[in-house]
Write an enzyme that holds these catalytic residues in place. Structure first.
Site, PDB file in Angstrom:
ATOM      1  N   HIS A  60     -10.445   7.523  42.875  1.00  0.00           N
ATOM      2  CA  HIS A  60      -9.713   6.250  42.771  1.00  0.00           C
ATOM      3  C   HIS A  60      -9.847   5.613  41.387  1.00  0.00           C
ATOM      4  CE1 HIS A  60      -8.779   6.118  47.088  1.00  0.00           C
ATOM      5  NE2 HIS A  60      -9.992   6.584  47.284  1.00  0.00           N
ATOM      6  N   ASN A  93      -6.104   3.338  52.916  1.00  0.00           N
ATOM      7  CA  ASN A  93      -5.221   4.273  52.204  1.00  0.00           C
ATOM      8  C   ASN A  93      -3.779   4.001  52.605  1.00  0.00           C
ATOM      9  OD1 ASN A  93      -6.981   5.870  50.613  1.00  0.00           O
ATOM     10  ND2 ASN A  93      -7.530   7.111  52.380  1.00  0.00           N
TER      11      ASN A  93
END
Ligand code: NDP
Length: 495
Positions: A56, A129
């Protein structure tokens, strides 16, 4: 604010653009080690990077507000949800997962959705997500999964052999693979993207009772995606396309809005449900557990400084408020360790004191003291041990603080233990929801064809024909026709 440039310690600069030099008569000069301004400028520059997130790393971010739209007092005691119309400030960071910080953001990837709600009972992080499921359900596979999506240790480039080798060997991820290679693997903008808790959470009441929930955050703008070809083209033309789009939209007042929903399940229903609610490769089909709206999220302010507001932001599923608690999902439990651990490594042990991470509600945590870069008052001379007789604390313990509310359902907890022993076995049931998604894709003209093209385009990077055959076999458990069409498309592109 000073009226002139200074060193970090406050001493005024003589000049911000000239080193101190000893001149000899001909005009040349010697730079001196005593030029503290020069030394500090160079030394700080070499140190201005902090460790990049292992996953990320590439992200956009913005601030906004969460507003309660519907009464949910029957499902949670969470203070930020306790009145329709109540608003809570929010920080949102949306990222890709595998590629590095400088990578193109339109590459096919799952997108992370990290949201910090600065509630009146402390911070709540929703680390979600843009897909409702995940690749694995045993947390020990997490590093392997991510490495298989990153760079090969020898070639230093992403490697399709490694990618598919992992997924053939860990077929519980097929449902998530179906999401990744669908159009939603390449969002057209972060404003046109949904987010999902994936994990099952608990919404709790003060008496210890609870319901299981999954959280869905759905864009009011409608989901929009890029085709593979357009995503690749944009990656070359503007690797920061999605970051820029979100920034520009907020800057020009086009504030993106999402509706926030929950699916709600009684513990007794979980015990009888077909799908294991602690297995994050599975959804709860809508027909079984319809969505119920609780709120609305609006982004309306860009960060003033990306590094302080977004890069230094730390999110963790363990950051919870009373009224919300974790379920026994093993991946969630492991993330509750791993995310704060990553923040301690990346930002230091006092990362919660950084302005972007600091709670807006009062903090009193005198049993956590000192450590590198402690810039709080460090609780002065308050006792740093529990149970002081000389200076007893005046605070009463919170009734259900810190998500540590005790379950009142002893029998149910026995079932929970059994339900979590699923993680190693793979069965035909693991393919059922992947098949359901294949059918969902068939509702939209051309989506199944695009899916096949997306897989074939990636799979042609696999140099070992045995592995390609194993991938066709994996997809045959989803749908025989799908597997055959992927095989034809892949092999045609190789010949
Ligand atoms: P439904 O027919 O009730 O719902 C299908 C859902 O799929 C839609 O509500 C939408 O979720 C989502 N969807 C629509 N188009 C796409 C697409 N192109 N790519 C990915 N997702 C899409 O079916 P079920 O609830 O029975 O689920 C069937 C399958 O749909 C599941 O196996 C799962 O893969 C997928 N899905 C299910 C979700 C759930 O929580 N039940 C959530 C998302 C996907 P949304 O409205 O959230 O966009």
């Amino acid at each position: 604010m000073a009226s002139h440039y200074t060193l970090a310690e406050g001493c005024p600069y003589a000049s911000n653009s000239t080193s101190v030099q000893v001149r000899n008569g001909s005009g040349g000069g010697l730079v001196l080690l005593q030029d503290t301004q020069l030394i500090e400028t160079l030394a700080h520059f070499s140190r201005e990077r902090i460790p990049e997130r292992v996953v990320h790393a590439k992200a956009a971010g913005g601030y906004g507000e969460f507003e309660v739209t519907h009464d949910c007092s029957d499902i949670t005691s969470a203070s930020f949800l306790n009145a329709v119309g109540k608003k809570t400030e929010v920080l949102l960071r949306i990222s890709t997962v595998g590629p590095e910080r400088g990578s193109a953001d339109t590459v096919r990837d799952v997108h992370g959705w990290a949201m910090k709600l600065y509630t009146d009972q402390g911070n709540l992080d929703w680390v979600f997500n843009n897909t409702p499921v995940f690749f694995i359900r045993d947390p020990i596979k997490f590093p392997s999964l991510n490495r298989s999506h990153k760079r090969h240790p020898r070639t230093n480039v992403p490697d399709a052999n490694m990618f598919w080798d992992f997924h053939v060997g860990n077929p519980e991820g097929i449902h998530q693979i179906m999401h990744l290679f669908s159009d939603r693997g390449t969002p057209a903008s972060l404003r046109h993207m949904n987010a999902y808790s994936g994990h099952t959470y608990k919404f709790t009441q003060e008496d210890g009772s609870f319901k299981y929930v999954k959280i869905h955050i759905k864009t009011q703008l409608g989901v929009k995606n890029l085709t593979r070809e357009t995503a690749v083209q944009i990656a070359g033309e503007n690797p920061d396309y999605l970051v820029q789009d979100l920034y520009d939209a907020i800057e020009t007042g086009k504030y993106p809005v999402w509706n926030v929903y929950v699916q709600v399940m009684e513990p007794s229903e979980a015990e009888k449900y077909k799908w294991n609610i602690f297995d994050m490769t599975k959804v709860w089909p809508h027909k079984d557990f319809p969505l119920r709206q609780i709120g609305r999220l609006t982004l309306n302010r860009n960060p003033k400084n990306y590094f302080t507001d977004i890069e230094q932001a730390a999110f963790s599923p363990s950051t919870m408020v009373p009224g919300i608690a974790p379920s026994a999902d093993p991946v969630l439990q492991a993330r509750m360790f791993a995310y704060p651990d990553a923040a301690r490594y990346r930002l230091g042990v006092n990362y919660q004191q950084l302005p972007t991470n600091a709670a807006s509600s009062p903090v009193y945590c005198p049993f956590q003291r000192d450590g590198f870069m402690n810039f709080s008052t460090n609780y002065g001379d308050d006792p740093n041990y529990v149970g002081s007789i000389l200076r007893p604390t005046t605070f009463a313990p919170a009734s259900n603080g810190n998500g540590r509310v005790a379950s009142t359902l002893t029998e149910h907890e026995k079932w929970v233990g059994e339900a979590c022993s699923f993680v190693t076995q793979i069965s035909d049931e693991d393919f059922e929801q992947a098949t359901a998604l294949w059918e969902v894709l068939g509702r939209e003209t051309g989506h199944q064809e695009r899916f096949i093209g997306n897989v074939a385009d990636h799979l042609r990077g696999v140099t070992d024909s045995r592995l390609r055959n194993m991938v066709y076999d994996l997809f045959s458990h989803v749908d025989a026709g799908l597997a055959a069409r992927i095989q034809v498309a892949t092999e045609a592109s190789l010949s």
